[in-house]
Design an enzyme around this catalytic site. Structure first.
Site, mmCIF file in Angstrom:
data_model
loop_
_atom_site.group_PDB
_atom_site.id
_atom_site.type_symbol
_atom_site.label_atom_id
_atom_site.label_comp_id
_atom_site.label_asym_id
_atom_site.label_seq_id
_atom_site.Cartn_x
_atom_site.Cartn_y
_atom_site.Cartn_z
ATOM 1 N N CYS A 78 0.861 -1.066 0.128
ATOM 2 C CA CYS A 78 -0.152 0.123 -0.148
ATOM 3 C C CYS A 78 0.763 1.376 0.007
ATOM 4 O O CYS A 78 1.519 1.721 -1.005
ATOM 5 C CB CYS A 78 -0.984 -0.027 1.067
ATOM 6 S SG CYS A 78 -2.316 1.006 0.918
ATOM 7 N N HIS A 165 -3.471 -5.238 0.381
ATOM 8 C CA HIS A 165 -2.987 -5.725 1.604
ATOM 9 C C HIS A 165 -3.102 -7.163 1.683
ATOM 10 O O HIS A 165 -4.191 -7.859 1.902
ATOM 11 C CB HIS A 165 -4.054 -5.149 2.552
ATOM 12 C CG HIS A 165 -3.645 -3.589 2.897
ATOM 13 N ND1 HIS A 165 -2.732 -3.420 3.700
ATOM 14 C CD2 HIS A 165 -4.399 -2.784 2.286
ATOM 15 C CE1 HIS A 165 -2.738 -1.997 3.816
ATOM 16 N NE2 HIS A 165 -3.565 -1.672 2.814
ATOM 17 N N GLU A 167 -2.017 -9.127 3.793
ATOM 18 C CA GLU A 167 -1.893 -9.568 5.146
ATOM 19 C C GLU A 167 -3.513 -9.629 5.898
ATOM 20 O O GLU A 167 -3.491 -10.265 6.718
ATOM 21 C CB GLU A 167 -0.964 -8.698 6.075
ATOM 22 C CG GLU A 167 -1.725 -7.431 6.194
ATOM 23 C CD GLU A 167 -1.281 -6.157 5.208
ATOM 24 O OE1 GLU A 167 -1.445 -5.020 5.529
ATOM 25 O OE2 GLU A 167 -1.087 -6.615 4.119
#
EC number: 6.3.5.2
Length: 188
Positions: A78, A165, A167
Site C-alpha cells: 500500500c 493488503h 496480510e
C-alpha cells in the site's frame, strides 16, 4: 528474519502474524530506526508497511537510497508500494475514488511473487492514493479496473510493490503472496 518497517498502518501486526504463522521469523520496528541498527539485525528481507502518509515513512526512503548496503528483497505494501514507485520516478496521486473494499485484480505477470496463484484474485484495498504511472525499470505485475498499478517489480532488483493488503484475511491467497516473498528472501 524479515524486518517490517512500521509506517503507522492499521494492518502492520497482521503482516507479522501471517509471517509467524508461516514459520518465518519477523520483527516490527519503527520506521525511524537508524540504518545502522537495521543492518546489525542482518535482515533477509524488508517489508514497508502501509500507513497514512508518504511524508511519514521515516527511514524507508533511506533504505532505498542505500539499497546496495542492504542488498535484500523489499516488498512495499500500500503506502510502501507508493513510496517505492515515487522514489524510482513513478507517479503517485489520488485515485478516482477511495478504495476500502474487495477488488478483483488481474495478474499480468505471475513472476515469483504471484507464483502458483490464479490469474484473477480478490484482494482487500484500503487507500486514497495509488500509483498512476510505473517508474522506469519496473514491470507491471497486476492491475484492476480501479487501479492501473496493483503490483509491480523492479526489472533487475528484488524490489516489489503491491497496492493491496495481502496480510488481511479478506485477500484471497494473501498468505501465499507473503509465503512467496519469504521464499524470495530465502526464509522458507
Amino acid at each position: 528474519m524479515i524486518i517490517i518497517m512500521d509506517n503507522g498502518g492499521q494492518y502492520v501486526h497482521r503482516i507479522w502474524r501471517t509471517l509467524r504463522y508461516l514459520g518465518v521469523e519477523a520483527k516490527i520496528i519503527p520506521n525511524t530506526t537508524p540504518l545502522d541498527e537495521i543492518k546489525a539485525m542482518k535482515p533477509k528481507g524488508i517489508i514497508f508497511s502501509g500507513g497514512p502518509s508518504l511524508e511519514n515513512t521515516g527511514n524507508c526512503e533511506k533504505i532505498l537510497e542505500h539499497y546496495e548496503e542492504f542488498n535484500v528483497p523489499i516488498l512495499g505494501i500500500c503506502l510502501g508500494h507508493q513510496l517505492i514507485a515515487k522514489f524510482f520516478g513513478g507517479e503517485v496521486g489520488r485515485g478516482e475514488k477511495a478504495e476500502y473494499s474487495l477488488v478483483e485484480i488481474e495478474i499480468i505477470d505471475e513472476n515469483d511473487i504471484f507464483k502458483g496463484l490464479p490469474r484473477k484474485v480478490r484482494v482487500w484495498e484500503s487507500h486514497m492514493d495509488e500509483v498512476k504511472k510505473l517508474p522506469p525499470k519496473f514491470k507491471l505485475l497486476a492491475r484492476s479496473d480501479t487501479c492501473p498499478v496493483e503490483a509491480m517489480k523492479h526489472e533487475e532488483l528484488p524490489i516489489y510493490g503491491v497496492q493491496f493488503h495481502p496480510e488481511v484475511a479478506h485477500t484471497e491467497h494473501g498468505a501465499d503472496i507473503l509465503r512467496n516473498f519469504a521464499k524470495i528472501c530465502g526464509e522458507l
